[in-house]
Design a protein around this motif. Structure first.
Motif, PDB file in Angstrom:
ATOM      1  N   ARG A 152      46.749  52.246  38.245  1.00 30.31           N
ATOM      2  CA  ARG A 152      47.666  52.556  39.340  1.00 30.31           C
ATOM      3  C   ARG A 152      47.851  51.380  40.317  1.00 30.31           C
ATOM      4  NH1 ARG A 152      47.798  58.290  39.437  1.00 30.31           N
ATOM      5  NH2 ARG A 152      47.339  58.925  37.302  1.00 30.31           N
ATOM      6  N   GLY A 153      47.066  50.336  40.142  1.00 28.27           N
ATOM      7  CA  GLY A 153      47.213  49.173  41.013  1.00 28.27           C
ATOM      8  C   GLY A 153      46.053  48.982  41.976  1.00 28.27           C
ATOM      9  N   VAL A 154      45.626  47.736  42.162  1.00 30.39           N
ATOM     10  CA  VAL A 154      44.545  47.409  43.089  1.00 30.39           C
ATOM     11  C   VAL A 154      45.121  47.267  44.502  1.00 30.39           C
ATOM     12  CG1 VAL A 154      42.848  45.649  43.727  1.00 30.39           C
ATOM     13  CG2 VAL A 154      43.153  46.285  41.324  1.00 30.39           C
ATOM     14  N   VAL A 155      44.491  47.929  45.486  1.00 26.41           N
ATOM     15  CA  VAL A 155      44.949  47.877  46.868  1.00 26.41           C
ATOM     16  C   VAL A 155      44.202  46.809  47.662  1.00 26.41           C
ATOM     17  CG1 VAL A 155      45.106  49.175  49.042  1.00 26.41           C
ATOM     18  CG2 VAL A 155      45.702  50.269  46.881  1.00 26.41           C
ATOM     19  N   SER A 156      42.898  46.628  47.373  1.00 27.12           N
ATOM     20  CA  SER A 156      42.118  45.662  48.138  1.00 27.12           C
ATOM     21  C   SER A 156      40.931  45.171  47.326  1.00 27.12           C
ATOM     22  CB  SER A 156      41.628  46.287  49.447  1.00 27.12           C
ATOM     23  OG  SER A 156      40.764  47.380  49.185  1.00 27.12           O
ATOM     24  N   TYR A 157      40.386  44.037  47.779  1.00 24.58           N
ATOM     25  CA  TYR A 157      39.141  43.497  47.233  1.00 24.58           C
ATOM     26  C   TYR A 157      38.114  43.432  48.355  1.00 24.58           C
ATOM     27  CZ  TYR A 157      41.742  41.973  43.091  1.00 24.58           C
ATOM     28  OH  TYR A 157      42.506  41.940  41.951  1.00 24.58           O
ATOM     29  N   GLU A 158      36.874  43.810  48.038  1.00 23.09           N
ATOM     30  CA  GLU A 158      35.789  43.751  49.002  1.00 23.09           C
ATOM     31  C   GLU A 158      34.825  42.633  48.613  1.00 23.09           C
ATOM     32  OE1 GLU A 158      33.900  47.524  49.253  1.00 23.09           O
ATOM     33  OE2 GLU A 158      35.696  48.567  49.965  1.00 23.09           O
ATOM     34  N   VAL A 159      34.466  41.807  49.591  1.00 23.95           N
ATOM     35  CA  VAL A 159      33.493  40.738  49.376  1.00 23.95           C
ATOM     36  C   VAL A 159      32.152  41.211  49.928  1.00 23.95           C
ATOM     37  CG1 VAL A 159      32.884  38.341  49.853  1.00 23.95           C
ATOM     38  CG2 VAL A 159      35.290  38.987  49.529  1.00 23.95           C
ATOM     39  N   HIS A 160      31.113  41.136  49.108  1.00 28.82           N
ATOM     40  CA  HIS A 160      29.779  41.559  49.506  1.00 28.82           C
ATOM     41  C   HIS A 160      28.831  40.369  49.519  1.00 28.82           C
ATOM     42  CE1 HIS A 160      30.319  46.059  49.081  1.00 28.82           C
ATOM     43  NE2 HIS A 160      31.425  45.583  48.517  1.00 28.82           N
ATOM     44  N   GLN A 161      27.981  40.325  50.527  1.00 26.58           N
ATOM     45  CA  GLN A 161      26.914  39.337  50.619  1.00 26.58           C
ATOM     46  C   GLN A 161      25.612  40.091  50.413  1.00 26.58           C
ATOM     47  OE1 GLN A 161      26.874  36.773  54.164  1.00 26.58           O
ATOM     48  NE2 GLN A 161      24.671  37.148  54.246  1.00 26.58           N
ATOM     49  N   GLY A 163      23.831  43.092  49.421  1.00 26.89           N
ATOM     50  CA  GLY A 163      24.327  44.464  49.306  1.00 26.89           C
ATOM     51  C   GLY A 163      25.194  44.892  50.457  1.00 26.89           C
ATOM     52  N   THR A 164      25.652  43.940  51.279  1.00 28.11           N
ATOM     53  CA  THR A 164      26.417  44.278  52.472  1.00 28.11           C
ATOM     54  C   THR A 164      27.859  43.811  52.358  1.00 28.11           C
ATOM     55  OG1 THR A 164      24.413  44.056  53.823  1.00 28.11           O
ATOM     56  CG2 THR A 164      26.525  44.030  54.982  1.00 28.11           C
ATOM     57  N   LYS A 165      28.792  44.707  52.625  1.00 25.19           N
ATOM     58  CA  LYS A 165      30.201  44.328  52.661  1.00 25.19           C
ATOM     59  C   LYS A 165      30.454  43.481  53.897  1.00 25.19           C
ATOM     60  CE  LYS A 165      34.844  46.277  53.149  1.00 25.19           C
ATOM     61  NZ  LYS A 165      35.636  47.514  53.248  1.00 25.19           N
ATOM     62  N   ILE A 166      31.051  42.298  53.701  1.00 25.89           N
ATOM     63  CA  ILE A 166      31.291  41.402  54.832  1.00 25.89           C
ATOM     64  C   ILE A 166      32.762  41.078  55.038  1.00 25.89           C
ATOM     65  CG2 ILE A 166      29.017  40.312  54.670  1.00 25.89           C
ATOM     66  CD1 ILE A 166      30.439  37.937  53.261  1.00 25.89           C
ATOM     67  N   HIS A 167      33.614  41.459  54.102  1.00 17.82           N
ATOM     68  CA  HIS A 167      35.015  41.069  54.231  1.00 17.82           C
ATOM     69  C   HIS A 167      35.849  41.910  53.282  1.00 17.82           C
ATOM     70  CE1 HIS A 167      38.329  38.682  55.412  1.00 17.82           C
ATOM     71  NE2 HIS A 167      38.369  37.854  54.387  1.00 17.82           N
ATOM     72  N   SER A 168      37.141  41.987  53.553  1.00 18.33           N
ATOM     73  CA  SER A 168      38.082  42.668  52.673  1.00 18.33           C
ATOM     74  C   SER A 168      39.421  41.957  52.738  1.00 18.33           C
ATOM     75  CB  SER A 168      38.243  44.135  53.105  1.00 18.33           C
ATOM     76  OG  SER A 168      39.173  44.805  52.275  1.00 18.33           O
ATOM     77  N   VAL A 169      40.078  41.830  51.594  1.00 19.08           N
ATOM     78  CA  VAL A 169      41.400  41.210  51.542  1.00 19.08           C
ATOM     79  C   VAL A 169      42.328  42.108  50.736  1.00 19.08           C
ATOM     80  CG1 VAL A 169      40.478  38.864  51.755  1.00 19.08           C
ATOM     81  CG2 VAL A 169      40.852  39.843  49.471  1.00 19.08           C
ATOM     82  N   GLY A 170      43.625  41.873  50.854  1.00 20.89           N
ATOM     83  CA  GLY A 170      44.609  42.680  50.144  1.00 20.89           C
ATOM     84  C   GLY A 170      44.540  42.505  48.644  1.00 20.89           C
ATOM     85  N   GLY A 171      45.098  43.457  47.937  1.00 18.44           N
ATOM     86  CA  GLY A 171      45.046  43.443  46.484  1.00 18.44           C
ATOM     87  C   GLY A 171      45.806  42.306  45.836  1.00 18.44           C
ATOM     88  N   ASN A 172      46.670  41.638  46.605  1.00 17.32           N
ATOM     89  CA  ASN A 172      47.408  40.500  46.051  1.00 17.32           C
ATOM     90  C   ASN A 172      46.715  39.171  46.337  1.00 17.32           C
ATOM     91  OD1 ASN A 172      47.779  40.503  48.782  1.00 17.32           O
ATOM     92  ND2 ASN A 172      49.968  40.006  48.719  1.00 17.32           N
ATOM     93  N   GLN A 173      45.504  39.214  46.890  1.00 19.64           N
ATOM     94  CA  GLN A 173      44.782  37.994  47.266  1.00 19.64           C
ATOM     95  C   GLN A 173      43.520  37.871  46.423  1.00 19.64           C
ATOM     96  OE1 GLN A 173      44.287  37.549  51.489  1.00 19.64           O
ATOM     97  NE2 GLN A 173      42.620  36.050  51.285  1.00 19.64           N
TER      98      GLN A 173
END
Length: 324
Positions: A152-161, A163-173
């Motif tokens: 159905r399509g990726v909406v976002s990507y999560e960056v983890h350091q 086990g901790t989420k530290i950032h999120s960017v759009g699905g086109n990045q």
């Protein structure tokens, strides 16, 4: 010190000052660089730049319209707002609270629209692959990865350091720069993909990076393409500057210009920072043949100063730019 608004910049004119900061007994300033992006059909990821204050910021409060929906520690610059409705536009703002309990004004309002809900979607995206990275001096890393796939399509990507989420960017990045790291430290990063239904992929293979020892200010956090020229207008000489913002995991809204070895002006972008090349002019005086040295640096979204740009040397009456 005095502030002047000019062409979207809020100029802080300095007399030996080393940059903008909080004053004793004052509430923190408004957070800058606020962004909001849908993380799924029912959540939005809000980010902002760190606020420099004295006493230090104890917490940040996130508001949806006029309603407080999240509070995070002062060391954090992001929050995920959940339980939202699909296909809906929301307005977010952020305020800082210091250790004395004083609540500062809200930063500029930003809007985000959640995507449409996807019925009966229980399939998570494929794990992102090809994660690679490199250190950017002692305080930052640059990451990039291969796009994930989803029915159905990726909406976002999560960056983890770790086990901790530290950032999120759009699905086109598929790339970002993470700042605010410590010198000489070993970090492990992973990336996960999220679809509109909120399904989260497994983490791709980690990349392990060690930042450089010491404090080199992260050389790649400096503004690039910095140029300086002089011009004569109305009988006086002016210094015209242009540069490109450093690539970081947030929005750069503040710069400090150093003239002849001393801080001259702090520029705080009052609206949306320019994309691509930014520009500013300084008054130099009426005398020809006077040499000047100039360079600038950016305040990074984590509240620290990045590295200085290359220094440029100019002489009034000579319209040329000489790198030092």
């Amino acid at each position: 010190m005095r502030r002047v608004v000019l062409g979207g910049w809020v100029l802080v004119l300095c007399c030996g000052c080393a940059g903008a900061g909080g004053g004793e007994g004052r509430a923190p300033g408004a957070p800058t660089g606020v962004t909001a992006e849908a993380g799924s059909a029912t959540s939005v990821h809000v980010m902002w730049n760190a606020v420099s204050a004295d006493p230090a910021v104890r917490a940040y409060e996130v508001y949806r319209d006029a309603v407080k929906v999240a509070e995070v520690p002062g060391s954090t610059r992001m929050a995920d707002v959940s339980r939202l409705a699909p296909s809906t536009t929301y307005v977010f703002s952020v305020r800082a609270r210091d250790a004395e309990g004083r609540l500062g004004p809200a930063g500029r309002e930003v809007r985000a629209t959640t995507p449409a809900a996807v019925a009966a979607d229980r399939s998570a995206p494929a794990r992102p692959g090809g994660l690679v990275g490199r250190t950017v001096g002692s305080r930052a890393v640059q990451l990039s990865w291969t796009a994930s796939t989803d029915d159905r399509g990726v909406v976002s990507y999560e960056v983890h350091q770790g086990g901790t989420k530290i950032h999120s960017v759009g699905g086109n990045q598929t790339a970002t720069v993470v700042t605010g790291l410590r010198p000489g430290m070993r970090y492990s990063f992973t990336v996960r993909a999220r679809d509109a239904a909120g399904n989260l992929s497994p983490a791709g293979p980690p990349v392990v990076l060690t930042t450089a020892p010491g404090d080199d200010e992260g050389r790649d956090t400096a503004p690039t393409g910095f140029r300086a020229t002089t011009r004569l207008a109305d009988g006086a000489y002016h210094l015209d500057l242009s540069w490109t913002a450093p690539r970081v995991d947030g929005v750069v809204t503040e710069y400090e210009i150093e003239l002849d070895g001393k801080p001259a002006t702090s520029l705080v972008w009052g609206g949306t920072p320019p994309r691509g090349t930014a520009a500013h002019s300084l008054y130099l005086g009426r005398e020809a043949g006077v040499g000047h040295r100039v360079r600038l640096r950016a305040r990074l979204p984590d509240g620290t100063w990045g590295a200085y740009s290359a220094e440029r040397t100019v002489t009034t009456g000579e319209n040329r730019d000489t790198g030092s």
